[in-house]
Write a protein that holds these residues in place. Structure first.
Motif, mmCIF file in Angstrom:
data_model
loop_
_atom_site.group_PDB
_atom_site.id
_atom_site.type_symbol
_atom_site.label_atom_id
_atom_site.label_comp_id
_atom_site.label_asym_id
_atom_site.label_seq_id
_atom_site.Cartn_x
_atom_site.Cartn_y
_atom_site.Cartn_z
ATOM 1 N N ARG A 1 16.039 27.656 -18.494
ATOM 2 C CA ARG A 1 15.987 26.219 -18.797
ATOM 3 C C ARG A 1 15.840 25.401 -17.522
ATOM 4 O O ARG A 1 15.110 24.415 -17.486
ATOM 5 N N GLN A 2 16.512 25.809 -16.467
ATOM 6 C CA GLN A 2 16.414 25.093 -15.197
ATOM 7 C C GLN A 2 15.010 25.230 -14.604
ATOM 8 O O GLN A 2 14.500 24.281 -14.004
ATOM 9 N N TYR A 3 14.387 26.383 -14.765
ATOM 10 C CA TYR A 3 12.997 26.537 -14.327
ATOM 11 C C TYR A 3 12.096 25.572 -15.092
ATOM 12 O O TYR A 3 11.201 24.952 -14.515
ATOM 13 N N ALA A 4 12.336 25.416 -16.396
ATOM 14 C CA ALA A 4 11.538 24.495 -17.204
ATOM 15 C C ALA A 4 11.726 23.059 -16.726
ATOM 16 O O ALA A 4 10.755 22.296 -16.645
ATOM 17 N N VAL A 5 12.952 22.689 -16.395
ATOM 18 C CA VAL A 5 13.222 21.352 -15.865
ATOM 19 C C VAL A 5 12.438 21.147 -14.571
ATOM 20 O O VAL A 5 11.831 20.098 -14.355
ATOM 21 N N ARG B 1 9.680 22.707 -13.599
ATOM 22 C CA ARG B 1 8.244 22.612 -13.895
ATOM 23 C C ARG B 1 7.880 21.233 -14.416
ATOM 24 O O ARG B 1 6.868 20.654 -14.021
ATOM 25 N N ASP B 2 8.715 20.683 -15.297
ATOM 26 C CA ASP B 2 8.452 19.350 -15.840
ATOM 27 C C ASP B 2 8.488 18.288 -14.741
ATOM 28 O O ASP B 2 7.677 17.366 -14.740
ATOM 29 N N ALA B 3 9.436 18.421 -13.815
ATOM 30 C CA ALA B 3 9.533 17.458 -12.714
ATOM 31 C C ALA B 3 8.287 17.518 -11.841
ATOM 32 O O ALA B 3 7.771 16.481 -11.404
ATOM 33 N N LYS C 1 5.284 18.464 -12.809
ATOM 34 C CA LYS C 1 4.185 17.879 -13.581
ATOM 35 C C LYS C 1 4.195 16.351 -13.519
ATOM 36 O O LYS C 1 3.158 15.715 -13.492
ATOM 37 N N ARG C 2 5.396 15.776 -13.507
ATOM 38 C CA ARG C 2 5.521 14.315 -13.445
ATOM 39 C C ARG C 2 5.528 13.820 -12.009
ATOM 40 O O ARG C 2 5.645 12.621 -11.771
ATOM 41 N N GLU D 1 7.843 14.061 -9.852
ATOM 42 C CA GLU D 1 9.122 13.468 -9.485
ATOM 43 C C GLU D 1 9.704 14.248 -8.319
ATOM 44 O O GLU D 1 9.595 15.467 -8.263
#
Length: 70
Positions: free
Chosen positions: A55-59, A61-63, A65-66, A68
């Motif tokens: 889940r932390q890896y997904a967070v 990756r999302d950051a 992509k944005r 951030e």
């Protein structure tokens, strides 16, 4: 054979964080844990810790992509 359950110290070592930070993750419900034995020692299932890491890896990756900052 690897153990099914990990101690808070094991979790802290695996995540390279303090044991107090693991307790915070447990308290917040981010890492599911149970209390085992007469001393009511907190332990987590290895698979649950791995799920938290994913889940932390997904967070992360999302950051990215944005775009951030971490």
């Amino acid at each position: 054979m690897s153990l099914r359950f990990l101690t808070v110290k094991d979790d802290a070592d695996d995540l390279a964080i303090l044991e107090s930070q693991v307790y915070t993750l447990v308290k917040k419900g981010e890492v599911p844990a149970i209390q085992v034995g007469p001393k009511r020692v907190w332990q987590t299932e290895r698979t649950r810790l791995e799920e938290y890491i994913e889940r932390q890896y997904a967070v992360g990756r999302d950051a990215v992509k944005r775009a951030e900052p971490f």
